[in-house]
Design a protein around this motif. Structure first.
Motif, PDB file in Angstrom:
ATOM      1  N   SER A   1      11.039  16.928  52.196  1.00 24.32           N
ATOM      2  CA  SER A   1      10.256  17.622  53.218  1.00 24.32           C
ATOM      3  C   SER A   1       9.784  16.656  54.298  1.00 24.32           C
ATOM      4  CB  SER A   1       9.063  18.343  52.584  1.00 24.32           C
ATOM      5  OG  SER A   1       8.079  17.426  52.160  1.00 24.32           O
ATOM      6  N   ILE A   2       9.453  15.418  53.908  1.00 24.52           N
ATOM      7  CA  ILE A   2       9.035  14.407  54.886  1.00 24.52           C
ATOM      8  C   ILE A   2      10.193  14.062  55.808  1.00 24.52           C
ATOM      9  CG2 ILE A   2       8.217  12.037  55.169  1.00 24.52           C
ATOM     10  CD1 ILE A   2       6.839  12.339  52.416  1.00 24.52           C
ATOM     11  N   ARG A   3      11.371  13.817  55.204  1.00 26.21           N
ATOM     12  CA  ARG A   3      12.548  13.482  56.016  1.00 26.21           C
ATOM     13  C   ARG A   3      12.908  14.619  56.965  1.00 26.21           C
ATOM     14  NH1 ARG A   3      16.005  10.867  50.992  1.00 26.21           N
ATOM     15  NH2 ARG A   3      15.201   8.721  51.200  1.00 26.21           N
ATOM     16  N   THR A   4      12.805  15.849  56.472  1.00 29.16           N
ATOM     17  CA  THR A   4      13.121  17.013  57.307  1.00 29.16           C
ATOM     18  C   THR A   4      12.185  17.102  58.501  1.00 29.16           C
ATOM     19  OG1 THR A   4      13.983  18.237  55.408  1.00 29.16           O
ATOM     20  CG2 THR A   4      13.319  19.524  57.336  1.00 29.16           C
ATOM     21  N   PHE A   5      10.907  16.812  58.274  1.00 34.51           N
ATOM     22  CA  PHE A   5       9.933  16.874  59.370  1.00 34.51           C
ATOM     23  C   PHE A   5      10.324  15.889  60.477  1.00 34.51           C
ATOM     24  CE2 PHE A   5       6.205  15.306  61.599  1.00 34.51           C
ATOM     25  CZ  PHE A   5       5.575  16.484  61.982  1.00 34.51           C
TER      26      PHE A   5
ATOM     27  N   GLN B   1      11.561  16.760  64.344  1.00 32.07           N
ATOM     28  CA  GLN B   1      10.804  16.245  65.484  1.00 32.07           C
ATOM     29  C   GLN B   1      11.583  15.194  66.276  1.00 32.07           C
ATOM     30  OE1 GLN B   1       7.718  17.468  66.372  1.00 32.07           O
ATOM     31  NE2 GLN B   1       8.117  18.972  64.744  1.00 32.07           N
ATOM     32  N   ARG B   2      12.784  14.868  65.798  1.00 27.77           N
ATOM     33  CA  ARG B   2      13.639  13.857  66.421  1.00 27.77           C
ATOM     34  C   ARG B   2      12.912  12.512  66.530  1.00 27.77           C
ATOM     35  NH1 ARG B   2      16.776  17.282  71.199  1.00 27.77           N
ATOM     36  NH2 ARG B   2      17.652  18.871  69.800  1.00 27.77           N
ATOM     37  N   LEU B   3      12.258  12.176  65.426  1.00 33.63           N
ATOM     38  CA  LEU B   3      11.529  10.924  65.337  1.00 33.63           C
ATOM     39  C   LEU B   3      12.126  10.047  64.245  1.00 33.63           C
ATOM     40  CD1 LEU B   3       7.887  12.348  65.461  1.00 33.63           C
ATOM     41  CD2 LEU B   3       9.110  11.234  67.342  1.00 33.63           C
ATOM     42  N   GLU B   4      11.994   8.741  64.442  1.00 29.11           N
ATOM     43  CA  GLU B   4      12.467   7.812  63.414  1.00 29.11           C
ATOM     44  C   GLU B   4      11.407   7.692  62.323  1.00 29.11           C
ATOM     45  OE1 GLU B   4      13.962   3.158  62.917  1.00 29.11           O
ATOM     46  OE2 GLU B   4      13.545   4.017  64.908  1.00 29.11           O
TER      47      GLU B   4
ATOM     48  N   ASP C   1       9.359   5.939  59.551  1.00 31.88           N
ATOM     49  CA  ASP C   1       8.960   4.611  59.089  1.00 31.88           C
ATOM     50  C   ASP C   1       9.083   4.564  57.573  1.00 31.88           C
ATOM     51  OD1 ASP C   1       7.028   2.469  58.104  1.00 31.88           O
ATOM     52  OD2 ASP C   1       6.890   2.175  60.274  1.00 31.88           O
ATOM     53  N   PRO C   2       9.610   3.483  56.994  1.00 29.14           N
ATOM     54  CA  PRO C   2       9.734   3.397  55.528  1.00 29.14           C
ATOM     55  C   PRO C   2       8.423   3.640  54.793  1.00 29.14           C
ATOM     56  CG  PRO C   2      10.939   1.612  56.580  1.00 29.14           C
ATOM     57  CD  PRO C   2      10.190   2.306  57.666  1.00 29.14           C
ATOM     58  N   ARG C   3       7.283   3.332  55.452  1.00 24.80           N
ATOM     59  CA  ARG C   3       5.999   3.524  54.776  1.00 24.80           C
ATOM     60  C   ARG C   3       5.693   4.997  54.533  1.00 24.80           C
ATOM     61  NH1 ARG C   3       2.578  -0.404  58.660  1.00 24.80           N
ATOM     62  NH2 ARG C   3       4.054   0.579  60.094  1.00 24.80           N
ATOM     63  N   ASN C   4       6.348   5.889  55.272  1.00 23.59           N
ATOM     64  CA  ASN C   4       6.106   7.318  55.045  1.00 23.59           C
ATOM     65  C   ASN C   4       6.615   7.782  53.682  1.00 23.59           C
ATOM     66  OD1 ASN C   4       6.327   7.423  58.391  1.00 23.59           O
ATOM     67  ND2 ASN C   4       4.835   8.828  57.481  1.00 23.59           N
ATOM     68  N   GLU C   5       7.513   7.009  53.086  1.00 28.26           N
ATOM     69  CA  GLU C   5       7.975   7.379  51.749  1.00 28.26           C
ATOM     70  C   GLU C   5       6.832   7.364  50.741  1.00 28.26           C
ATOM     71  OE1 GLU C   5      11.324   5.357  50.169  1.00 28.26           O
ATOM     72  OE2 GLU C   5      12.696   5.997  51.755  1.00 28.26           O
ATOM     73  N   LYS C   6       5.807   6.563  51.020  1.00 34.77           N
ATOM     74  CA  LYS C   6       4.641   6.507  50.135  1.00 34.77           C
ATOM     75  C   LYS C   6       4.020   7.884  49.943  1.00 34.77           C
ATOM     76  CE  LYS C   6      -0.072   4.509  50.085  1.00 34.77           C
ATOM     77  NZ  LYS C   6      -0.873   5.676  50.441  1.00 34.77           N
ATOM     78  N   GLN C   7       4.139   8.744  50.947  1.00 34.07           N
ATOM     79  CA  GLN C   7       3.537  10.070  50.863  1.00 34.07           C
ATOM     80  C   GLN C   7       4.243  10.964  49.851  1.00 34.07           C
ATOM     81  OE1 GLN C   7       3.825  10.416  55.309  1.00 34.07           O
ATOM     82  NE2 GLN C   7       1.745  11.216  55.123  1.00 34.07           N
ATOM     83  N   ALA C   8       5.413  10.554  49.400  1.00 35.02           N
ATOM     84  CA  ALA C   8       6.136  11.313  48.371  1.00 35.02           C
ATOM     85  C   ALA C   8       5.866  10.783  46.967  1.00 35.02           C
ATOM     86  CB  ALA C   8       7.642  11.282  48.655  1.00 35.02           C
TER      87      ALA C   8
END
Length: 416
Positions: free
Chosen positions: A102-106, A110-113, A115-122
């Motif tokens: 779901s994070i990757r899909t968002f 949004q056509r945004l890159e 950040d690897p740190r966003n994986e922490k939210q999973a």
């Protein structure tokens, strides 16, 4: 509801405790629960401390059937809620595939890159059930601990409100079965105190099953009408009619409406034009009106004339008035309004001048002294007020009163 669900709320964030930002999330959760006929019996706010969050979750889970948690699900080091929940209920964190997708899909949408740190939210407690976030990156999740269900949401207000609307109704229905539908309607009152409002309506009979409550959102009093059952809306309609008969034009808005929105709608409908001269409010009235689409159809201009020189140069307030009566006076307010109307040839002008504080007051004109004036082809008026509270509260009350003057003028204009 036959038996009240025991619910608590918990908001996480250092920035809430140290005053950096105001806590709107507790209120958002309260509103969402109220729409479903529920209410929180307790609300907590705690710091970004894994140990504190963990201990508080354990305590609340032992005492309540539902706990709503907001905050601490972001990608940075101080976002500790998921880890604290795992610690509280002895569950290791795992990379949840559904949450990660779901994070990757968002980010893709949004056509945004990403950040690897966003994986922490999973990284969620092992037994967590993810909740999709329709407005941001951080997925929420549900944990069950004995007889308690804990719902975790991000603390970004827009994301929290979107997730509450999406997930809370079906989850409560699933867990606690069909509950009698319940509705609440809020009438916003300006110009009456809470006790005065109550005294004006206390003799008014209420339809069966309707209850009332009061709240204050300075400078407004909120009259909350509540009813449960299949016909709740009809009964609230009936109650609102009777409240309007008692309170009349003191009711300035309802539900999510604002005074400024209603004044803006009335201005558009009237076909009249408006100009503003603000001193102590610093453009607050203009800001509120221009935040609403369509202001250009009626608002000609707005001047923040803070200094005496500005009042003289832009509005034509005479130096004699400023010297003999001062900038904070009925004479000055009237001159500001009439001078602006002569210069702009608009249908209505409003002027505000006062002492918002915390300094600048005198014995004759203490802090909170404000003069408001209105000038129109068929009306010229000015009045002194003394508003209490902080600088911000004085400014807000002044701006609201100016809008109320405009609203009352438009009501009379429509009745002619």
């Amino acid at each position: 509801m036959e038996e009240q669900i025991r619910i608590a709320t918990l908001v996480v964030g250092d920035e809430l405790l140290n005053g950096e930002i105001s806590d709107t999330n507790t209120a958002a959760m309260g509103r969402a629960l109220g729409k479903l006929g529920c209410r929180a019996l307790e609300g907590r706010t705690i710091a970004d401390s894994e140990e504190s969050i963990s201990a508080t979750l354990q305590e609340l889970a032992s005492r309540y059937q539902v706990v709503l948690v907001a905050g601490g699900l972001g990608p940075t080091r101080d976002d500790l809620t998921a880890r604290a929940a795992g610690r509280a209920f002895e569950q290791r964190l795992v990379l949840n595939d559904e949450a990660l997708e779901s994070i990757r899909t968002f980010f893709q949408e949004q056509r945004l890159e990403m950040d690897p740190r966003n994986e922490k939210q999973a990284l969620l407690p092992q037994k967590a059930i993810p909740l999709a976030n329709p407005a941001g990156t951080a997925p929420g999740f549900v944990l069950t601990q004995n007889s308690c269900r804990l719902l975790f949401f991000p603390g970004v207000p827009a994301e929290l409100e979107a997730m509450l609307e999406c997930h809370l109704p079906p989850l409560l229905d699933e867990w606690f079965g069909d509950r009698p539908p319940m509705g609440e309607r809020v009438l916003k009152i300006f110009g009456l105190s809470e006790p005065k409002t109550e005294s004006m309506i206390e003799s008014q009979p209420l339809p069966e099953g309707v209850t009332i409550a009061f709240g204050v959102d300075h400078p407004f009093v909120h009259l909350k009408l509540r009813a449960a059952g299949d016909d709740w809306e009809e009964r609230l309609d009936q109650t609102e009619v009777s409240m309007r008969k008692k309170l009349g034009d003191f009711i300035v808005a309802r539900e999510r409406e604002t005074l400024a929105q209603n004044v803006a709608a009335m201005m558009k409908q009237s076909g009249l034009t408006l100009a503003l001269a603000e001193s102590c409010t610093g453009g607050m009235v203009a800001e509120w009106l221009t935040a609403i689409p369509g202001a250009s159809t009626y608002l000609d201009r707005a001047a923040v004339t803070y200094s005496n020189q500005a009042k003289n140069d832009w509005l034509g307030v005479s130096k004699r008035i400023l010297h003999e009566h001062g900038a904070v006076s009925e004479f000055c307010a009237r001159a500001m309004a009439t001078g602006l109307r002569q210069a702009t040839r608009t249908d209505i002008t409003l002027a505000i001048t006062g002492i918002a504080g915390p300094d600048g007051g005198t014995e004759d004109k203490p802090v909170g002294t404000v003069f408001i004036a209105l000038s129109a082809g068929d009306a010229e008026q000015a009045k002194r007020y003394t508003f209490g509270g902080t600088r911000d509260q004085v400014r807000r009350a002044s701006a609201c009163m100016a809008l109320e003057w405009l609203r009352r003028y438009l009501i009379e204009h429509q009745r002619r």
